[in-house]
Write a protein that holds these residues in place. Structure first.
Motif, PDB file in Angstrom:
ATOM      1  N   SER A 336       0.825  -1.211   0.000  1.00 23.09           N
ATOM      2  CA  SER A 336       0.000   0.000   0.000  1.00 23.09           C
ATOM      3  C   SER A 336       0.857   1.259   0.000  1.00 23.09           C
ATOM      4  O   SER A 336       0.417   2.309  -0.494  1.00 23.09           O
ATOM      5  N   TYR A 337       2.040   1.189   0.544  1.00 21.74           N
ATOM      6  CA  TYR A 337       2.956   2.329   0.486  1.00 21.74           C
ATOM      7  C   TYR A 337       3.447   2.548  -0.945  1.00 21.74           C
ATOM      8  O   TYR A 337       3.468   3.669  -1.458  1.00 21.74           O
ATOM      9  N   LYS A 360      -4.477  11.491   3.081  1.00 21.80           N
ATOM     10  CA  LYS A 360      -5.673  10.681   3.358  1.00 21.80           C
ATOM     11  C   LYS A 360      -5.330   9.477   4.228  1.00 21.80           C
ATOM     12  O   LYS A 360      -6.047   9.163   5.195  1.00 21.80           O
ATOM     13  N   ASN A 361      -4.233   8.791   3.915  1.00 17.10           N
ATOM     14  CA  ASN A 361      -3.843   7.618   4.699  1.00 17.10           C
ATOM     15  C   ASN A 361      -3.438   8.011   6.119  1.00 17.10           C
ATOM     16  O   ASN A 361      -3.788   7.325   7.093  1.00 17.10           O
ATOM     17  N   GLN A 364      -6.510   8.853   8.113  1.00 17.29           N
ATOM     18  CA  GLN A 364      -7.315   7.649   8.377  1.00 17.29           C
ATOM     19  C   GLN A 364      -6.808   6.925   9.615  1.00 17.29           C
ATOM     20  O   GLN A 364      -7.595   6.453  10.445  1.00 17.29           O
ATOM     21  N   SER A 400      -6.003  -0.748  10.758  1.00 19.63           N
ATOM     22  CA  SER A 400      -5.820  -1.429   9.483  1.00 19.63           C
ATOM     23  C   SER A 400      -4.348  -1.728   9.250  1.00 19.63           C
ATOM     24  O   SER A 400      -3.507  -0.827   9.290  1.00 19.63           O
ATOM     25  N   TYR A 402      -3.261  -2.444   6.462  1.00 20.30           N
ATOM     26  CA  TYR A 402      -2.978  -1.779   5.191  1.00 20.30           C
ATOM     27  C   TYR A 402      -2.430  -0.367   5.443  1.00 20.30           C
ATOM     28  O   TYR A 402      -1.329  -0.023   5.010  1.00 20.30           O
ATOM     29  N   THR A 403      -3.228   0.463   6.103  1.00 22.61           N
ATOM     30  CA  THR A 403      -2.856   1.869   6.242  1.00 22.61           C
ATOM     31  C   THR A 403      -1.727   2.070   7.250  1.00 22.61           C
ATOM     32  O   THR A 403      -0.779   2.812   6.973  1.00 22.61           O
ATOM     33  N   SER A 406       1.413   0.831   5.703  1.00 23.49           N
ATOM     34  CA  SER A 406       1.970   1.752   4.706  1.00 23.49           C
ATOM     35  C   SER A 406       2.728   2.882   5.379  1.00 23.49           C
ATOM     36  O   SER A 406       3.748   3.354   4.861  1.00 23.49           O
TER      37      SER A 406
END
Length: 605
Positions: A336-337, A360-361, A364, A400, A402-403, A406
């Motif tokens: 994701s990064y 945004k990340n 979040q 997450s 993911y975030t 990243s």
């Protein structure tokens, strides 16, 4: 792209599956499994999950009409549990097993069939022949009752197919078979070459307005940049690649495979041909198209990071149960990064746009109370029971992988660059060499960081991966030439809420821990109908207002420090006194020093 028929017969396969359209109106695929040399009590099993999507999905719920024969005579099939069967057959005599699959899940994870398209993954379609998983497997894709004009796209190696792609395909083993999904239908198809490798791109669900040439060119640039990232001028670890994109009215997602990916986007996100006379400036990417390119970049990066480099626990998939790992922060988070970063390095977005995506990340994660309760490693391990089962308490109890993953990658990259000892790019390539593009452990990450950074990073990894404190991303970004400011947070976040707004009004989806909404007694599922406000002056009456959007609360309130929320809960009307909180802040990033940013964002040292 048409394929010419092959004149020779394919190699002999010990296990053969024939899949065809049985009844598009009933959403049924017909499957025949041929086992050349079965065991006496041959066991069969359908996977309960699909690699890349960490949730037990019980694919056997859509299997029906299971029956078996030898020499045309019925063979008893005994069900052992929810996804396994045993055929009481004569050993060494070819066994045929037939069944249908109900295919009406339009996601990338299972199977779908109607009059417009067909799609299936082997994990939800092809029974595993226990004991013969490592032998060659053949897939025969039959037209069956498929509508006229349908074509086939898959990453499997064709051995004898017609111009539309129907025919025989070969896989080295069961793992390869189920790692190559199949798309069928009347789709748009195009191709390009990246580093000497043919890439095919098929799009279903789009109209004649699709700008396929732009989609191909932008994707080619992503692929060229990523192959060069991993291998320089050397060869990639695959001989062909297929993108399968389905455009729908409302959808988004992707699932990686060893030499293909299945994607879903909204039709409005696709690039459109310019009307005659429009100026080139109209080619500026929409936010939706940029999101789609980021998805393409993400899934393509997985070709290396999780399909080849992968957790040691995934060295051999166990399709019968959960496969736990604490490393999804690396495999999903680091991917994701790099996904948006490669859009910048491929020249598809500028510095400002990249920083908007990064903002945004960051927000979040910062706006998720669960980041202080669950570490990235814990989030990875708990993916099977938490990530895919989102509820009203999810943001309060989880983070997450993911975030946050990243952002861990971001912090490591900027730390390495700031200390003048390489970058995360060097770490990724060192890992590829160290693990020979195969299974790896967290210890390998630590060793690669130490080798590149010339010191150990145990303190950072223990805190950032296994701890729950906030990451130093903003400080590291400022040192890299990024300007950071703080602005008013969105109203829902300011009140500690997550809401949905529609024609019927405001519905509360989640109440964030420690926020004003929680203190007021609001709850997930409440319909926020209106507000009561104290009288502005003693001689005037109190006010009560019906609301339809959350923003109305702010301007109706004016400067008054408190109000009463009027909500409906289980058809009861409740009054919830709400103290207006101090103004919340959200982070915003912008280009500060473009010269300092350039080596990072453009991929230099």
């Amino acid at each position: 792209m048409a394929r010419a028929p092959r004149p020779h017969r394919p190699e002999t396969a010990a296990v053969r599956y024939t899949v065809g359209v049985h009844n598009a109106a009933s959403h049924l695929l017909a499957v025949t499994l041929h086992i050349e040399q079965p065991q006496a009590r041959q066991r069969l099993a359908l996977p309960v999950w699909i690699p890349g999507s960490y949730l037990v999905r019980e694919f056997s719920q859509h299997l029906q009409g299971l029956r078996a024969t030898q020499n045309g005579q019925p063979v008893r099939l005994r069900q052992l549990d929810k996804h396994r069967w045993q055929a009481d057959c004569e050993p060494g005599v070819p066994l045929e097993v037939r069944h249908e699959v109900y295919a009406f899940d339009a996601s990338v994870r299972t199977a779908f069939l109607d009059s417009t398209r067909g799609f299936f993954n082997g994990t939800s379609t092809c029974l595993r022949v226990i004991g013969q998983e490592d032998r060659p497997h053949e897939l025969v894709i039959e037209r069956g009752q498929a509508p006229e004009g349908w074509q086939v796209a898959t990453g499997l190696r064709a051995t004898e197919v017609d111009e539309a792609g129907f025919g025989r395909y070969l896989a080295a083993d069961y793992d390869e078979l189920v790692d190559c999904p199949v798309e069928m239908g009347r789709f748009w198809s195009g191709s390009f070459n990246a580093h000497g490798i043919e890439h095919r791109f098929v799009v279903s669900g789009a109209g004649a307005w699709l700008d396929g040439e732009r989609l191909l060119e932008d994707t080619r640039r992503i692929c060229e940049t990523q192959i060069a990232f991993w291998h320089g001028d050397g060869p990639a670890p695959f001989e062909r690649y297929v993108f399968m994109l389905h455009a729908s009215g409302d959808g988004y997602g992707g699932l990686e495979h060893r030499n293909s990916t299945a994607l879903i986007c909204q039709r409005s996100d696709l690039p459109r041909r310019l009307p005659a006379g429009d100026k080139p400036a109209a080619l500026k990417a929409t936010d939706g198209y940029t999101t789609l390119l980021g998805l393409i970049s993400h899934e393509y990066f997985h070709t290396w990071n999780v399909k080849r480099l992968r957790p040691q626990e995934f060295a051999r998939y166990d399709y019968d149960q959960e496969n736990y790992t604490e490393l999804l922060w690396f495999f999903e988070g680091f991917t994701s990064y790099y996904d948006d970063l490669f859009l910048r390095r491929a020249g598809l977005i500028d510095d400002a746009t990249y920083l908007q995506l990064l903002t945004k990340n960051l927000n979040q994660v910062l706006q998720t109370p669960g980041r202080h309760l669950q570490s990235a490693a814990q989030a990875s391990f708990d993916a099977w029971v938490k990530y895919y089962r989102v509820g009203e308490n999810t943001p309060n109890a989880t983070v997450s992988y993911y975030t946050k993953g990243s952002l861990i990658a971001l912090c490591l990259d900027l730390t390495l660059r700031g200390e003048g000892h390489g970058s995360l790019d060097d770490v990724m390539r060192a890992l590829w060499q160290r693990c020979q593009g195969g299974p790896m452990r967290e210890a390998d990450v630590r060793r690669a960081l130490k080798r590149v950074g010339r010191r150990d990073f145990d303190t950072e990894l223990d805190a950032w991966v296994h701890g729950t404190q906030d990451l130093p991303a903003e400080k590291l970004l400022q040192a890299m030439g990024v300007k950071s400011t703080h602005e008013a947070a969105p109203l829902a976040q300011h009140l500690g809420l997550r809401v949905s707004e529609g024609a019927s009004g405001v519905t509360i989806k989640a109440v964030l821990r420690g926020g004003a909404g929680e203190a007021a007694g609001l709850a997930a599922g409440d319909e926020w109908l209106g507000i009561e406000l104290p009288a502005p002056r003693r001689s005037e009456p109190a006010e009560a207002w019906r609301i339809h959007k959350l923003d109305e609360v702010a301007w109706l309130r004016g400067e008054r420090p408190r109000l009463t929320a009027l909500v409906s809960r289980d058809r009861r009307l409740l009054r919830c006194p709400l103290e207006w909180p101090p103004q919340g802040k959200a982070l915003r990033l912008a280009v500060g020093d473009a010269n300092r940013l350039s080596p990072w964002l453009k991929g230099g040292d």
